[in-house]
Motif scaffolding. Structure first.
Motif, PDB file in Angstrom:
ATOM      1  N   GLY A  79      39.682  44.097  44.547  1.00 28.44           N
ATOM      2  CA  GLY A  79      38.476  44.908  44.796  1.00 28.44           C
ATOM      3  C   GLY A  79      37.628  44.997  43.542  1.00 28.44           C
ATOM      4  N   GLY A 103      27.564  53.613  45.869  1.00 23.93           N
ATOM      5  CA  GLY A 103      29.028  53.582  45.958  1.00 23.93           C
ATOM      6  C   GLY A 103      29.647  54.977  45.967  1.00 23.93           C
ATOM      7  N   GLY A 160      38.447  50.730  42.854  1.00 18.30           N
ATOM      8  CA  GLY A 160      36.993  50.606  42.852  1.00 18.30           C
ATOM      9  C   GLY A 160      36.425  50.343  41.459  1.00 18.30           C
ATOM     10  N   GLY A 171      40.856  51.989  49.456  1.00 18.50           N
ATOM     11  CA  GLY A 171      39.834  51.210  50.164  1.00 18.50           C
ATOM     12  C   GLY A 171      40.492  50.115  50.996  1.00 18.50           C
ATOM     13  N   GLY A 175      31.088  44.493  56.809  1.00 17.76           N
ATOM     14  CA  GLY A 175      31.077  43.029  56.917  1.00 17.76           C
ATOM     15  C   GLY A 175      32.204  42.432  56.087  1.00 17.76           C
ATOM     16  N   TYR A 215      27.097  35.962  45.370  1.00 20.08           N
ATOM     17  CA  TYR A 215      27.382  36.790  46.548  1.00 20.08           C
ATOM     18  C   TYR A 215      27.262  35.858  47.749  1.00 20.08           C
ATOM     19  CZ  TYR A 215      27.301  41.416  48.905  1.00 20.08           C
ATOM     20  OH  TYR A 215      27.596  42.551  49.617  1.00 20.08           O
ATOM     21  N   LEU A 218      48.125  55.850  46.303  1.00 21.05           N
ATOM     22  CA  LEU A 218      47.594  57.020  45.593  1.00 21.05           C
ATOM     23  C   LEU A 218      46.084  57.064  45.768  1.00 21.05           C
ATOM     24  CD1 LEU A 218      49.436  56.562  42.174  1.00 21.05           C
ATOM     25  CD2 LEU A 218      49.987  58.248  43.963  1.00 21.05           C
ATOM     26  N   GLU A 219      45.548  58.194  46.125  1.00 19.54           N
ATOM     27  CA  GLU A 219      44.097  58.337  46.265  1.00 19.54           C
ATOM     28  C   GLU A 219      43.649  59.572  45.486  1.00 19.54           C
ATOM     29  OE1 GLU A 219      41.246  56.801  47.344  1.00 19.54           O
ATOM     30  OE2 GLU A 219      40.292  58.682  46.707  1.00 19.54           O
ATOM     31  N   THR A 269      32.312  41.259  49.338  1.00 20.26           N
ATOM     32  CA  THR A 269      33.098  42.149  48.476  1.00 20.26           C
ATOM     33  C   THR A 269      34.370  42.585  49.217  1.00 20.26           C
ATOM     34  OG1 THR A 269      32.452  44.454  48.896  1.00 20.26           O
ATOM     35  CG2 THR A 269      30.832  43.097  47.819  1.00 20.26           C
ATOM     36  N   LEU A 270      34.232  42.942  50.494  1.00 17.85           N
ATOM     37  CA  LEU A 270      35.411  43.435  51.232  1.00 17.85           C
ATOM     38  C   LEU A 270      36.386  42.311  51.568  1.00 17.85           C
ATOM     39  CD1 LEU A 270      33.666  45.969  53.647  1.00 17.85           C
ATOM     40  CD2 LEU A 270      35.235  46.520  51.791  1.00 17.85           C
ATOM     41  N   SER A 309      34.680  51.439  50.856  1.00 18.47           N
ATOM     42  CA  SER A 309      34.966  50.568  52.006  1.00 18.47           C
ATOM     43  C   SER A 309      34.635  51.294  53.307  1.00 18.47           C
ATOM     44  CB  SER A 309      36.441  50.151  52.008  1.00 18.47           C
ATOM     45  OG  SER A 309      36.799  49.581  50.776  1.00 18.47           O
ATOM     46  N   SER A 323      40.699  61.235  45.622  1.00 19.22           N
ATOM     47  CA  SER A 323      39.894  62.263  46.297  1.00 19.22           C
ATOM     48  C   SER A 323      40.643  62.815  47.512  1.00 19.22           C
ATOM     49  CB  SER A 323      38.563  61.656  46.744  1.00 19.22           C
ATOM     50  OG  SER A 323      38.782  60.769  47.811  1.00 19.22           O
ATOM     51  N   GLY A 337      39.686  55.821  51.915  1.00 18.26           N
ATOM     52  CA  GLY A 337      38.696  54.854  52.408  1.00 18.26           C
ATOM     53  C   GLY A 337      37.668  54.399  51.398  1.00 18.26           C
ATOM     54  N   GLY A 338      37.336  55.262  50.413  1.00 15.28           N
ATOM     55  CA  GLY A 338      36.404  54.878  49.357  1.00 15.28           C
ATOM     56  C   GLY A 338      35.090  54.296  49.874  1.00 15.28           C
TER      57      GLY A 338
HETATM   58  P1  FAD Z   1      36.754  51.486  47.315  1.00 11.73           P
HETATM   59  O1  FAD Z   1      36.715  51.087  48.727  1.00 11.73           O
HETATM   60  O2  FAD Z   1      35.664  52.370  46.817  1.00 11.73           O
HETATM   61  O3  FAD Z   1      38.150  52.206  47.101  1.00 11.73           O
HETATM   62  C1  FAD Z   1      38.488  52.723  45.833  1.00 11.73           C
HETATM   63  C2  FAD Z   1      39.249  54.025  46.035  1.00 11.73           C
HETATM   64  O4  FAD Z   1      39.947  54.338  44.827  1.00 11.73           O
HETATM   65  C3  FAD Z   1      38.343  55.206  46.327  1.00 11.73           C
HETATM   66  O5  FAD Z   1      38.790  55.898  47.462  1.00 11.73           O
HETATM   67  C4  FAD Z   1      38.478  56.083  45.067  1.00 11.73           C
HETATM   68  O6  FAD Z   1      38.375  57.471  45.353  1.00 11.73           O
HETATM   69  C5  FAD Z   1      39.875  55.730  44.605  1.00 11.73           C
HETATM   70  N1  FAD Z   1      40.140  55.988  43.185  1.00 11.73           N
HETATM   71  C6  FAD Z   1      39.296  55.908  42.133  1.00 11.73           C
HETATM   72  N2  FAD Z   1      39.953  56.222  40.994  1.00 11.73           N
HETATM   73  C7  FAD Z   1      41.233  56.484  41.338  1.00 11.73           C
HETATM   74  C8  FAD Z   1      42.393  56.890  40.607  1.00 11.73           C
HETATM   75  N3  FAD Z   1      42.357  57.096  39.286  1.00 11.73           N
HETATM   76  N4  FAD Z   1      43.547  57.093  41.283  1.00 11.73           N
HETATM   77  C9  FAD Z   1      43.608  56.929  42.637  1.00 11.73           C
HETATM   78  N5  FAD Z   1      42.523  56.560  43.378  1.00 11.73           N
HETATM   79  C10 FAD Z   1      41.356  56.330  42.724  1.00 11.73           C
HETATM   80  N6  FAD Z   1      30.757  45.211  51.076  1.00 11.73           N
HETATM   81  C11 FAD Z   1      30.998  44.237  51.968  1.00 11.73           C
HETATM   82  O7  FAD Z   1      31.761  43.300  51.675  1.00 11.73           O
HETATM   83  N7  FAD Z   1      30.412  44.262  53.200  1.00 11.73           N
HETATM   84  C12 FAD Z   1      29.541  45.234  53.578  1.00 11.73           C
HETATM   85  O8  FAD Z   1      29.083  45.246  54.723  1.00 11.73           O
HETATM   86  C13 FAD Z   1      29.232  46.253  52.636  1.00 11.73           C
HETATM   87  N8  FAD Z   1      28.340  47.236  52.928  1.00 11.73           N
HETATM   88  C14 FAD Z   1      28.181  48.273  52.061  1.00 11.73           C
HETATM   89  C15 FAD Z   1      27.339  49.339  52.406  1.00 11.73           C
HETATM   90  C16 FAD Z   1      27.269  50.467  51.592  1.00 11.73           C
HETATM   91  C17 FAD Z   1      26.382  51.615  51.969  1.00 11.73           C
HETATM   92  C18 FAD Z   1      28.045  50.527  50.405  1.00 11.73           C
HETATM   93  C19 FAD Z   1      28.023  51.738  49.519  1.00 11.73           C
HETATM   94  C20 FAD Z   1      28.856  49.461  50.037  1.00 11.73           C
HETATM   95  C21 FAD Z   1      28.921  48.329  50.850  1.00 11.73           C
HETATM   96  N9  FAD Z   1      29.724  47.245  50.509  1.00 11.73           N
HETATM   97  C22 FAD Z   1      29.919  46.227  51.391  1.00 11.73           C
HETATM   98  C23 FAD Z   1      30.447  47.220  49.230  1.00 11.73           C
HETATM   99  C24 FAD Z   1      31.913  47.604  49.458  1.00 11.73           C
HETATM  100  O9  FAD Z   1      31.974  48.808  50.184  1.00 11.73           O
HETATM  101  C25 FAD Z   1      32.651  47.769  48.147  1.00 11.73           C
HETATM  102  O10 FAD Z   1      32.393  46.686  47.299  1.00 11.73           O
HETATM  103  C26 FAD Z   1      34.150  47.836  48.434  1.00 11.73           C
HETATM  104  O11 FAD Z   1      34.402  48.886  49.326  1.00 11.73           O
HETATM  105  C27 FAD Z   1      34.941  48.062  47.174  1.00 11.73           C
HETATM  106  O12 FAD Z   1      36.292  48.175  47.544  1.00 11.73           O
HETATM  107  P2  FAD Z   1      37.323  48.774  46.521  1.00 11.73           P
HETATM  108  O13 FAD Z   1      38.642  48.781  47.192  1.00 11.73           O
HETATM  109  O14 FAD Z   1      37.191  48.102  45.229  1.00 11.73           O
HETATM  110  O15 FAD Z   1      36.818  50.269  46.308  1.00 11.73           O
END
Ligand code: FAD
Length: 564
Positions: free
Chosen positions: A524, A292, A268, A15, A51, A535, A35-36, A541-542, A45, A38, A42-43
């Motif tokens: 994250g 999510g 995530g 992400g 935003g 919030y 490492l990803e 969150t991003l 994110s 899937s 991008g997850g």
């Molecule tokens: P992610 O971006 O989900 O990345 C985690 C990645 O880790 C994924 O690709 C997953 O496949 C991978 N993964 C999982 N397990 C493993 C493993 N065992 N090994 C390797 N890889 C693994 N937040 C904002 O701040 N602003 C916004 O505008 C906003 N709008 C949103 C709109 C929508 C529709 C959604 C669904 C969410 C929104 N959010 C927003 C929330 C934000 O997207 C998430 O909180 C943020 O992306 C989380 O980031 P992350 O890096 O923790 O997880």
């Protein structure tokens, strides 16, 4: 230990936080691997609105808003109410603008402040009426080359084809001529770009979350930082109380990869791990209600726990009301729909219980607070009339002047969407008392005459009114009077869970006794949030995910100088 490969810094997840961390680590000379799990990077994110909440950012002056570290710290301290250490808040406020300005200046991630996107608690000390929420500028996906097909798709496309930008969003839904012109402009730009459409029906110029993730991936590709898709991390490897590597699954085989300077967990939250949801979150709860990424199943949290990490904020999520959409893999978020005139939320007794136009986390918290043995508000009902239906969307269901009821997927009807010629008929279809619903609507309609909601102060501040219709004296309030009437079943959904591995201001993961687990970092939604139970504003969150990813890379490089 038989190692199959060796790096300095391993990032688990791909992400925005993960990618920002990998960029910084590579710049600091760490040989980095991502490492990803899937087949897409991008997850959530990439699926998001993109935003980024960056207080005191470099572009605020352009939109005429003055900010300072002190104001941002005062605001965050107020909304987190003592639940987040000052040092962590300070680290965020200091580093977020520095990181974003640096990425912008060097063309890694071009961003702009959104002038009128105000903080979610505008009356709190240090709050700003706009500018702290930023968005990334559109990015041409062709620049990614072959990697384009591995970018996680988004559902946030106009007509499922055309990318959007966040700064247009409130104008698009406002009903103003300017908003209509902005929407038309996007459609025209897409339609007239015939060469682009010969390559792809979907916009090549990315928007929202994809335009945050894609440029970061582009930068890493330029510097040949490897990203292994379909390679879930399975376990952390510990030697002498220090995390020194990751066991990875690749094509059914286990591969041991060494990390000389550290491992960053950025995988995530536990959005789609039903067992963890039931263990930690308020009930009832379901992964089906989450918008999510389906692969966010709490893996990093479990792996961290196995090596002794303590957890924080596990009982919270980035709540958002959601709607079940037939045929869609994840729920649809209803961020602005709840603010639109001619609609209200009611519980099973037919009564309102919350300020529908408040921040989405507060609306869902209100659903749980109100839920009890004598009434159900998880799920609750959004009641709206034909005026709403004509002029406002509901998730991806367009206003009826563009998508009449007969063009709505039949699977919605009498499942998550109901319709009747009278309020009494609607109440009977969804099983709530008709008399109570009529009384609630009559009372709410009387508030619409003055624009003052005496019960819940709907539309009572600039944040509530960010989304609304310009032609109303209170842009969030219009009476429910015109048949037919509608009800949508609203779930206590989320855009990701919030709790995870507890971290300090250096993004280092902590044990129960507060000591640092050497070599382990987190950012994250698998890490404890700097937002605590709150919030701050759109992008909260991003913004932190990227900032603490960046900080983790700096800490790993600093603490492990002999390794580079
Ligand atoms: P992610 O971006 O989900 O990345 C985690 C990645 O880790 C994924 O690709 C997953 O496949 C991978 N993964 C999982 N397990 C493993 C493993 N065992 N090994 C390797 N890889 C693994 N937040 C904002 O701040 N602003 C916004 O505008 C906003 N709008 C949103 C709109 C929508 C529709 C959604 C669904 C969410 C929104 N959010 C927003 C929330 C934000 O997207 C998430 O909180 C943020 O992306 C989380 O980031 P992350 O890096 O923790 O997880």
């Amino acid at each position: 230990m038989q190692w199959h490969d060796e790096f300095d810094f391993i990032v688990v997840g791909s992400g925005a936080g993960a990618l920002a961390a990998a960029i910084r680590a590579q710049e600091l000379g760490l040989k980095t691997l991502i490492l990803e799990k899937s087949e897409y990077f991008g997850g959530s994110s990439a699926m998001s609105g993109g935003g980024l909440w960056i207080p005191n950012n470099h572009d605020m002056a352009r939109v005429g808003i003055v900010d300072s570290e002190d104001d941002a710290i005062a605001y965050l301290k107020h909304i987190t109410a003592g639940k987040v250490p000052d040092a962590k808040i300070r680290a965020y406020v200091r580093t977020a603008p520095k990181m974003i300005a640096d990425f912008h200046r060097r063309g890694i991630l071009r961003t702009q402040a959104i002038g009128n996107y105000c903080d979610y608690y505008p009356d709190a000390p240090g709050a700003k009426p706009g500018g702290r929420t930023m968005e990334a500028l559109p990015f041409n996906s062709l620049r990614l080359g072959d990697e384009r097909k591995h970018l996680r798709p988004t559902t946030l496309l106009l007509f499922n084809l055309i990318s959007a930008i966040a700064s247009d969003a409130c104008h698009n839904v406002s009903g103003s001529l300017y908003g209509q012109w902005l929407a038309m402009k996007r459609v025209l730009l897409w339609a007239l770009n015939i060469p682009a459409r010969l390559i792809s029906k979907e916009s090549l110029m990315l928007g929202l979350g994809q335009t945050v993730v894609a440029p970061l991936r582009y930068q890493l590709k330029k510097h040949k930082v490897p990203l292994w898709l379909s390679s879930p991390a399975k376990q952390l490897i510990v030697e002498n109380h220090r995390v020194v590597g990751v066991e990875v699954e690749q094509q059914g085989k286990r591969v041991m990869v060494r990390a000389n300077c550290g491992v960053l967990m950025a995988a995530g939250g536990f959005d789609h791990n039903q067992q963890m949801r039931e263990q930690y979150l308020p009930k009832p709860t379901s992964g089906k209600w989450s918008a999510g990424n389906l692969h966010n199943t709490g893996d990093a949290i479990v792996m961290g726990q196995q090596v002794g990490a303590r957890l924080a904020f596990m009982d919270d999520a980035w709540w958002s009301p959601t709607l079940q959409a037939p045929g869609w893999p994840t729920a649809w978020i209803l961020v602005y729909e709840k603010n639109m005139p001619h609609g209200i939320f009611v519980d099973s007794t037919g009564k309102r219980f919350v300020n529908e136009s408040g921040p989405y986390i507060d609306v869902v918290s209100g659903m749980y607070r109100n839920h009890g043995p004598d009434k159900v508000s998880v799920p609750c009902w959004m009641i709206f009339d034909t005026n709403y239906r004509r002029q406002s969307a509901l998730g991806k269901i367009l206003p009826s002047r563009m998508q009449p009821d007969k063009k709505v997927d039949p699977a919605f009807w009498n499942d998550s969407l109901f319709k009747a010629d009278s309020l009494a008929g609607l109440a009977s279809k969804i099983g709530i008392p008709a008399h109570a619903l009529q009384q609630t609507v009559t009372r709410y309609n009387s508030f619409c005459e003055t624009g003052i909601d005496a019960d819940f102060n709907r539309g009572g501040n600039i944040s509530d009114r960010f989304y609304g219709k310009v032609k109303y004296n209170n842009p969030t309030m219009g009476p429910i009077i015109k048949a037919p009437f509608y009800a949508a079943r609203i779930d206590a959904g989320d855009i990701g869970t919030k709790g995870g591995l507890d971290t300090n201001e250096h993004a280092q993961v902590l044990r129960d006794d507060g000591s640092v687990i050497a070599g382990l970092y987190a950012c994250g939604n698998c890490a404890s949030s700097v937002m605590g139970y709150s919030y701050a504003g759109a992008g909260a969150t991003l913004g932190p995910a990227m900032t603490f990813g960046y900080i983790a890379a700096e800490t790993a490089a600093r603490e492990n100088t002999p390794c580079i």
